[in-house]
Structure formats: structure tokens, C-alpha cells
Design an enzyme around this catalytic site. Sequence first.
Site, PDB file in Angstrom:
ATOM      1  N   GLY A 219       0.759  -1.253   0.000  1.00  0.00           N
ATOM      2  CA  GLY A 219       0.000   0.000   0.000  1.00  0.00           C
ATOM      3  C   GLY A 219       0.781   1.289   0.000  1.00  0.00           C
ATOM      4  O   GLY A 219       0.180   2.362  -0.178  1.00  0.00           O
TER       5      GLY A 219
ATOM      6  N   GLU B 113       4.074  -6.716   1.971  1.00  0.00           N
ATOM      7  CA  GLU B 113       3.695  -7.046   0.592  1.00  0.00           C
ATOM      8  C   GLU B 113       3.690  -5.819  -0.316  1.00  0.00           C
ATOM      9  O   GLU B 113       2.671  -5.520  -0.937  1.00  0.00           O
ATOM     10  CB  GLU B 113       2.290  -7.665   0.586  1.00  0.00           C
ATOM     11  CG  GLU B 113       2.125  -8.880   1.446  1.00  0.00           C
ATOM     12  CD  GLU B 113       0.664  -9.303   1.595  1.00  0.00           C
ATOM     13  OE1 GLU B 113      -0.245  -8.530   1.235  1.00  0.00           O
ATOM     14  OE2 GLU B 113       0.448 -10.417   2.079  1.00  0.00           O
TER      15      GLU B 113
ATOM     16  N   TYR C 264      -9.141   5.253 -13.026  1.00  0.00           N
ATOM     17  CA  TYR C 264      -9.122   5.929 -11.717  1.00  0.00           C
ATOM     18  C   TYR C 264      -8.952   7.439 -11.829  1.00  0.00           C
ATOM     19  O   TYR C 264      -8.696   8.089 -10.811  1.00  0.00           O
ATOM     20  CB  TYR C 264      -7.949   5.423 -10.865  1.00  0.00           C
ATOM     21  CG  TYR C 264      -7.779   3.934 -10.779  1.00  0.00           C
ATOM     22  CD1 TYR C 264      -8.734   3.135 -10.173  1.00  0.00           C
ATOM     23  CD2 TYR C 264      -6.633   3.321 -11.277  1.00  0.00           C
ATOM     24  CE1 TYR C 264      -8.550   1.763 -10.082  1.00  0.00           C
ATOM     25  CE2 TYR C 264      -6.444   1.952 -11.183  1.00  0.00           C
ATOM     26  CZ  TYR C 264      -7.411   1.179 -10.590  1.00  0.00           C
ATOM     27  OH  TYR C 264      -7.229  -0.176 -10.494  1.00  0.00           O
TER      28      TYR C 264
ATOM     29  N   CYS D 270     -12.098   3.661 -29.416  1.00  0.00           N
ATOM     30  CA  CYS D 270     -13.417   4.203 -29.703  1.00  0.00           C
ATOM     31  C   CYS D 270     -14.196   4.601 -28.441  1.00  0.00           C
ATOM     32  O   CYS D 270     -15.360   4.250 -28.297  1.00  0.00           O
ATOM     33  CB  CYS D 270     -14.201   3.150 -30.469  1.00  0.00           C
ATOM     34  SG  CYS D 270     -14.274   1.608 -29.538  1.00  0.00           S
TER      35      CYS D 270
HETATM   36  N1  LLP Z   1      -1.301  -7.104  -0.744  1.00  0.00           N
HETATM   37  C1  LLP Z   1      -2.591  -7.212  -1.085  1.00  0.00           C
HETATM   38  C2  LLP Z   1      -3.421  -8.196  -0.368  1.00  0.00           C
HETATM   39  C3  LLP Z   1      -3.135  -6.412  -2.100  1.00  0.00           C
HETATM   40  O1  LLP Z   1      -4.422  -6.534  -2.422  1.00  0.00           O
HETATM   41  C4  LLP Z   1      -2.311  -5.471  -2.762  1.00  0.00           C
HETATM   42  C5  LLP Z   1      -2.845  -4.613  -3.825  1.00  0.00           C
HETATM   43  C6  LLP Z   1      -0.957  -5.403  -2.382  1.00  0.00           C
HETATM   44  C7  LLP Z   1      -0.485  -6.224  -1.366  1.00  0.00           C
HETATM   45  C8  LLP Z   1       0.017  -4.459  -3.030  1.00  0.00           C
HETATM   46  O2  LLP Z   1      -0.322  -3.136  -2.821  1.00  0.00           O
HETATM   47  P1  LLP Z   1       0.645  -1.956  -3.300  1.00  0.00           P
HETATM   48  O3  LLP Z   1       1.890  -2.027  -2.430  1.00  0.00           O
HETATM   49  O4  LLP Z   1       0.994  -2.183  -4.714  1.00  0.00           O
HETATM   50  O5  LLP Z   1      -0.153  -0.747  -3.074  1.00  0.00           O
HETATM   51  N2  LLP Z   1      -4.823  -1.366  -9.814  1.00  0.00           N
HETATM   52  C9  LLP Z   1      -4.705  -0.365  -8.774  1.00  0.00           C
HETATM   53  C10 LLP Z   1      -4.059  -0.905  -7.518  1.00  0.00           C
HETATM   54  C11 LLP Z   1      -4.768  -2.113  -6.930  1.00  0.00           C
HETATM   55  C12 LLP Z   1      -4.081  -2.681  -5.717  1.00  0.00           C
HETATM   56  C13 LLP Z   1      -4.667  -3.999  -5.342  1.00  0.00           C
HETATM   57  N3  LLP Z   1      -4.064  -4.664  -4.232  1.00  0.00           N
HETATM   58  C14 LLP Z   1      -3.959   0.832  -9.330  1.00  0.00           C
HETATM   59  O6  LLP Z   1      -3.642   0.840 -10.512  1.00  0.00           O
HETATM   60  O7  LLP Z   1      -3.721   1.804  -8.614  1.00  0.00           O
END
Ligand code: LLP
Length: 417
Positions: free
Chosen positions: A239, A273, A316, A342
Site C-alpha cells: 500500500g 507485501e 481511476y 473508440c
Molecule cells: N497485498 C494485497 C493483499 C493487495 O491486495 C495489494 C494490492 C498489495 C499487497 C500491493 O499493494 P501496493 O503495495 O501495490 O499498493 N490497480 C490499482 C491498484 C490495486 C491494488 C490492489 N491490491 C492501481 O492501478 O492503482
Amino acid sequence: MSEFSYKKGELYCESIKVKTLADKFGTPFYLYSYNALINNFLKIQAAFKPVDPLICFAMKANDNLAVVKALTDKGAGCDIVSLGELQKAKKIKADPQKIVFASVGKTEEEIIAAIKTGILFFNVESEEELLKINSLAKKLNKKTSATLRINPDVAAATHQRITTGTLKNKFGIDLQTAHRIFKNADKYPYVMLKGLHIHIGSQITTTKPYVDALKKALSFINTLKKDGIALEYFDLGGGFGIIYKDKNIAGPKDFAKVLIPLLKKIDLKIVMEPGRSICGDTGIFVTKALYLKDNGAKRFLIVDSGMNDLMRPSLYDAYHEIIPVKQTHSRKIKMDIVGPICESGDFFAKDRMFPKLKEGELIAIKNAGAYCHVMASNYNVRGRAPEILVKGNKYAAIKKRETFKDLVKLESIPDFL
Ligand code: LLP
């Protein structure tokens, strides 16, 4: 993004001129810097060193085999959400004991494959899922491990489609249910319940939501302790945000400073993560100007790629900085930068001040290393763009451009037509 910089007016990725790659591979393409990727990983690892976390790269952000291998070679594990990601992790010989598996909807096939692989643990998202894992582990006669993904019910100030930690979202287990599950752990003899998992959202740019969530987790862990339930792992999820536009955001060091004291109090083995914060700013997406169109009311720079290649702006309203690949003195004017698809939603930037480019000139969309290629589609029968990796003065296509043959190979016309 220091691995992407101008030298004599030309954009480089490490020691390679972006234009050279465009000439060789055609446009559009994704371009990743190996050094930027590894540096991001090492920075997070260094920041959190006092709690020595296992950093499981969230493959959903960028699942290219070369990207994941580069990271696992440096000691990263894998956070997976599907059979496909598990298979990719296995293909690059990731250590199964460094794989964690989250997903609200794990299928039997996925659960069986993960148990057989011997992953570190499942991040379980419901009681029903835990029952299923237990019964499949029993059938396989192989014990497995799990943490419960708790829903701490904290709202992270991020885009509503990527916040996950409130009870309005489908993710995780509410604390009351989680408590009951831990107390009745003997109902699941084939699943060793080893810890807690949280993931409160993505692109989080302040420390507060984590602090709130960790405090809730800590008090929950203390409640469990009083019941004589001891845990081994705490998985913090991902996150951490990156700089798309606002430079004034918390970085790994800021998160570490605030979270380490709480993680020390939690006093369990820590798993993290991160996805975006490892690979987001290590990639650009290079595309070519086709036409500059002026309809009297607005100007549009039309490029040779679209929302099928990079859909974050469409999906988004995400802001991505866009720069010319060759620096130019031409006047900046207000324009939309759009693709050929399109749909009006097919745009990369709206009302952006950008230099007037000529047909054939290249532009680079920044921060394209996370959630860009992985979310690409074949909409409008457009082949997905290749991915190129640069390391120093070396480069390679780590995924080829999809051809028309690739696009139709699974289709057939039945006899009854
Ligand atoms: N762990 C879990 C359980 C998750 O669902 C996610 C992301 C992460 C780790 C990794 O999160 P990060 O460190 O990358 O924020 N498509 C969206 C982002 C969706 C994130 C989904 N889960 C975008 O383009 O911003």
C-alpha cells in the site's frame, strides 16, 4: 526516477537512449530500469531493517518473470493472488517458503496447488475459505499454514476503488469473527493458524491509516494472548504510495519511522507485501505522437497507444506525468493526450500543458512500472505492448509484442456456422 534522465536533450534509461529502443522495437513499449527496481527494494528493506521483515513483492503490480526473478534473486518473496501468479513464481523457482497467498475468492484448484507447493501461508479472507482449505489439506493429507486477514475497519485516503480496509469492502474478516475462529482453531486441524494479515489499500501517502490499523491489530493480538493464543506472523500488506504528482508524501523511511515502534510491540515475524513502491517508478511507457488535432474548442495529441495499454487514467482518473523523449523548445499548449480507441474515456492526460510535438515524436508516460502492463487488454484487437528491461548498457525484451497471430490463436469458427 533518477535512472530516467536527459543527456544532451535525449531521454535515457540508465545508459541506453530511449530512442534507440524505439527504433529497435517499435512503439509503444514499456521500459523498466533494473537498477531503479533493485534500489527501491533495497530501500524498503533498509528502512525496515530493525524488524527484519520478509518482503514479499506483490506480483499483481508487475508479474513479468524477469522483474519477479530480479527481485527474488535479491531475497524478496512473492505475494500472490492467483494460480497464474503461483505458477509464475514457481517458474522462476521462487522459494515456496517465501510465498504468501491472498485473494477473497481462492478456488479449489488454486488452494490445492498452493498446498502442494508448500507456500509459507494463505492469507485467509473468510471462515468459509478456511473450512475449504482445511478439507482440501485433509484430502491431500498435508498440513498447511494460514494467517487471518482481518479487516481493521480503517479508511485510507486513497481512490475509492483501491481502498480495502473498511467493512464496506469485501476484504478480510471482522474482528469478532476472527476472534471466534482463533478460539475454535481445533476445528481446522489441517491448517496451522499462525498469524494476522492486514492490507488497508493502495497508493497510501500518509502514515495515519497504518498507525490506526496497527494499533487495532496490536490490541487484537493482546486479546488473543489473554486467551492463550500465540501467533508467529504479522503481515502488514502493501500500500505505500509513490509520487505521481504530489511530492509531499510519506516514503519508505517515513512509514518505517512511525511503524517500527508499533511493529516491535507486536513482536512477531513481520511480512510485508509492497508492490507499487517497488516497481511503480521504475518503468515508463513510450508511445509515438500521431496527430495534433484542433477542433476549435480543444486540442488533442493523438498517440499510437490507448487505454488498452495503460488504463489507470481512464479507470481511476489517475495522474501520470508525461514528458517528451527528446527535449524540445516548442511552446507548451493545453491539450488532451489521447489514444485511438473508440471511447471518450481513452485518455492519458486532460488539459495538460505540453509542448507541441510533431508527428513521429516520442513521449514517455512516467510511473508505468506498476499496475500498467498487467492491466493491459486486447480491446479493439490491439496487441499488448512489449516490455523492455535495461540494466546498465544492456537491454532485452522481457516480453515480446503480441502479434495478430497471438490475438486469434484461441479463437475458432465452429462447423455449424
Ligand atoms: N497485498 C494485497 C493483499 C493487495 O491486495 C495489494 C494490492 C498489495 C499487497 C500491493 O499493494 P501496493 O503495495 O501495490 O499498493 N490497480 C490499482 C491498484 C490495486 C491494488 C490492489 N491490491 C492501481 O492501478 O492503482
